[in-house]
Enzyme design. Structure first.
Site, PDB file in Angstrom:
ATOM      1  N   ASP A 104     -15.131  41.202  54.034  1.00 18.83           N
ATOM      2  CA  ASP A 104     -15.294  42.664  53.920  1.00 18.83           C
ATOM      3  C   ASP A 104     -16.511  43.132  54.710  1.00 18.83           C
ATOM      4  OD1 ASP A 104     -13.501  42.400  51.813  1.00 18.83           O
ATOM      5  OD2 ASP A 104     -15.120  42.440  50.325  1.00 18.83           O
TER       6      ASP A 104
HETATM    7  N1  URA Z   1     -13.825  38.087  48.461  1.00 19.61           N
HETATM    8  C1  URA Z   1     -14.269  39.343  48.577  1.00 19.61           C
HETATM    9  O1  URA Z   1     -14.259  40.082  47.613  1.00 19.61           O
HETATM   10  N2  URA Z   1     -14.711  39.767  49.760  1.00 19.61           N
HETATM   11  C2  URA Z   1     -14.760  38.968  50.856  1.00 19.61           C
HETATM   12  O2  URA Z   1     -15.190  39.404  51.926  1.00 19.61           O
HETATM   13  C3  URA Z   1     -14.296  37.660  50.727  1.00 19.61           C
HETATM   14  C4  URA Z   1     -13.835  37.242  49.514  1.00 19.61           C
END
Ligand code: URA
Length: 236
Positions: A104
């Site tokens: 993310d």
């Molecule tokens: N889980 C998440 O919530 N975000 C990420 O970027 C990777 C795994």
């Protein structure tokens, strides 16, 4: 046969000849443990050539990087909203690289990048279930009940999560840090698992993928995987 280092490096797909020159000038290339100088030649059959400490691979044209993605970068080659993208961080490598999986915008840490579509496909395939370890910081404490729920599985809107591992739980001040290792790779999985328990994630960093560790690589920096690491990844 002795060949100029810039040519040997370019042949592996690690960098263009010009970028290879930059690597040599920056002192990142070594021959038999000694930092190489511009214009130097070496015999790839005899000499041990390393870039950033990793042995120079065979001339495949394939590139495999381990990047420490900073917060605020989009895991994509371009972003319609004009935000910074991870490919900008690897522009010095003259290959069209794409990320393996995604993190993310506000997640940092270990992101693999390659131009090897086959390996990317293999690692992302749900059947292969490569372990991914996250360092999670939450507000408050992680109690025993929530720890067990994270490990046993949590019902999310796309089904129950597979068993996971929680470790290294440390509480300091108003926050708790812990490691969460999962095998699935659902969208925003760690954040959603925590949200489902009412836990507020204030920081999320991926610190491991399979046998690979982020180590002390600074945010925004990358390193090339060694050929041994690439071989191991292919066997995962
Ligand atoms: N889980 C998440 O919530 N975000 C990420 O970027 C990777 C795994």
């Amino acid at each position: 046969m002795k060949v100029r280092l810039q040519k040997l490096i370019a042949r592996t797909g690690l960098a263009s000849r010009r970028k290879a020159d930059d690597l040599i000038a920056a002192g990142r290339v070594a021959v038999n443990g000694r930092v190489a100088v511009p214009g130097e030649t070496a015999d790839p059959e005899i000499d041990r050539i390393t870039v950033d400490g990793a042995p120079l691979g065979a001339p495949t044209g394939k590139v495999y990087l381990l990047l420490n993605k900073p917060i605020g970068y989009v895991t994509s080659a371009r972003d319609p909203q004009g935000r910074p993208v991870v490919t900008e961080l690897v522009e010095s490598v003259s290959a069209r690289l794409f990320p393996i999986g995604r993190l993310d915008l506000n997640t940092e840490g270990l992101l693999l990048m390659t131009n090897d579509g086959e390996l990317a496909h293999l690692l992302m395939h749900p059947r292969h279930q490569v372990e991914k370890t996250y360092l999670v910081r939450i507000r408050g404490r992680l109690d025993e009940k929530d720890r067990n729920l994270l490990q046993e599985g949590i019902l999310l809107e796309d089904g129950k999560t597979a068993p996971a591992r929680v470790g290294h739980v440390r509480t300091g001040g108003s926050h708790t840090w812990f490691h969460l290792t999962i095998r699935e790779g659902r969208n925003r999985q760690v954040r959603r698992m925590c949200e489902a328990l009412g836990l507020q994630v204030s920081r999320l960093k991926r610190i491991g993928v399979g046998f690979l560790d982020l180590g002390d690589l600074p945010p925004g920096r990358f390193r090339h995987l060694s050929s041994e690491e690439v071989d191991r990844l292919k066997k995962l």
